[in-house]
Design a protein around this motif. Structure first.
Motif, PDB file in Angstrom:
ATOM      1  N   SER A  25       1.145  -1.531   0.035  1.00  0.00           N
ATOM      2  CA  SER A  25       0.073  -0.139  -0.262  1.00  0.00           C
ATOM      3  C   SER A  25       0.828   1.119  -0.327  1.00  0.00           C
ATOM      4  O   SER A  25       2.088   0.977   0.367  1.00  0.00           O
ATOM      5  CB  SER A  25      -1.267   0.221   0.669  1.00  0.00           C
ATOM      6  OG  SER A  25       0.103   0.276   2.337  1.00  0.00           O
ATOM      7  N   GLU A  27      -0.149   3.842   1.283  1.00  0.00           N
ATOM      8  CA  GLU A  27      -1.037   4.819   2.416  1.00  0.00           C
ATOM      9  C   GLU A  27       0.309   6.009   2.861  1.00  0.00           C
ATOM     10  O   GLU A  27       1.723   5.069   3.340  1.00  0.00           O
ATOM     11  CB  GLU A  27      -1.191   4.208   3.428  1.00  0.00           C
ATOM     12  CG  GLU A  27      -2.733   3.650   2.909  1.00  0.00           C
ATOM     13  CD  GLU A  27      -3.633   2.471   4.342  1.00  0.00           C
ATOM     14  OE1 GLU A  27      -3.183   2.999   4.994  1.00  0.00           O
ATOM     15  OE2 GLU A  27      -4.601   1.868   3.262  1.00  0.00           O
ATOM     16  N   LYS A  28       0.047   6.681   4.094  1.00  0.00           N
ATOM     17  CA  LYS A  28       0.803   7.690   4.659  1.00  0.00           C
ATOM     18  C   LYS A  28       1.334   6.685   5.473  1.00  0.00           C
ATOM     19  O   LYS A  28       0.745   6.211   6.650  1.00  0.00           O
ATOM     20  CB  LYS A  28       0.702   8.874   4.995  1.00  0.00           C
ATOM     21  CG  LYS A  28       1.507   9.952   5.910  1.00  0.00           C
ATOM     22  CD  LYS A  28       0.458  10.696   6.593  1.00  0.00           C
ATOM     23  CE  LYS A  28       1.619  11.695   7.426  1.00  0.00           C
ATOM     24  NZ  LYS A  28       1.399  12.934   7.989  1.00  0.00           N
ATOM     25  N   THR A  29       2.978   6.845   6.069  1.00  0.00           N
ATOM     26  CA  THR A  29       3.770   5.253   7.476  1.00  0.00           C
ATOM     27  C   THR A  29       3.876   6.834   8.216  1.00  0.00           C
ATOM     28  O   THR A  29       3.808   7.570   7.512  1.00  0.00           O
ATOM     29  CB  THR A  29       4.474   4.769   6.260  1.00  0.00           C
ATOM     30  OG1 THR A  29       5.596   5.638   5.921  1.00  0.00           O
ATOM     31  CG2 THR A  29       4.300   3.781   6.179  1.00  0.00           C
TER      32      THR A  29
END
Length: 73
Positions: A25, A27-29
Motif C-alpha cells: 500500500s 498509505e502514509k506511514t
C-alpha cells in the motif's frame, strides 16, 4: 539424449517455488508515533483509566517482574 535433457528441465520447473506477488500500500506511514491519529485516543483513554484508579503502581509492577524473573537486575 536431448529427450533426457528436456525431462530434467520439466522436473526443475515443477520443483521451482516462486514468491507470490505482493502489492504494497502507498498509505502514509507514520515515522513518529505521535502523528498517528489513534495516538491521542490511546493517551486520553490511559489518562481516564489512571484517574479511575485502574492503573498499577510502578513499584508493584517492578516487584512482580523481579519475582517472576529473578535473573533480571
Amino acid at each position: 539424449m536431448s529427450e533426457n535433457f528436456n525431462k530434467k528441465d520439466t522436473k526443475l520447473d515443477i520443483d521451482k517455488v516462486e514468491e507470490p506477488i505482493t502489492e504494497y500500500s502507498t498509505e502514509k506511514t507514520y515515522a513518529n508515533i505521535e502523528e498517528h491519529p489513534l495516538f491521542a485516543k490511546v493517551i486520553e483513554k490511559s489518562k481516564k483509566d489512571l484517574k479511575e484508579g485502574k492503573g498499577i503502581p510502578h513499584e508493584i509492577v517492578m516487584k512482580s517482574i523481579k519475582e517472576k524473573y529473578p535473573f533480571l537486575k
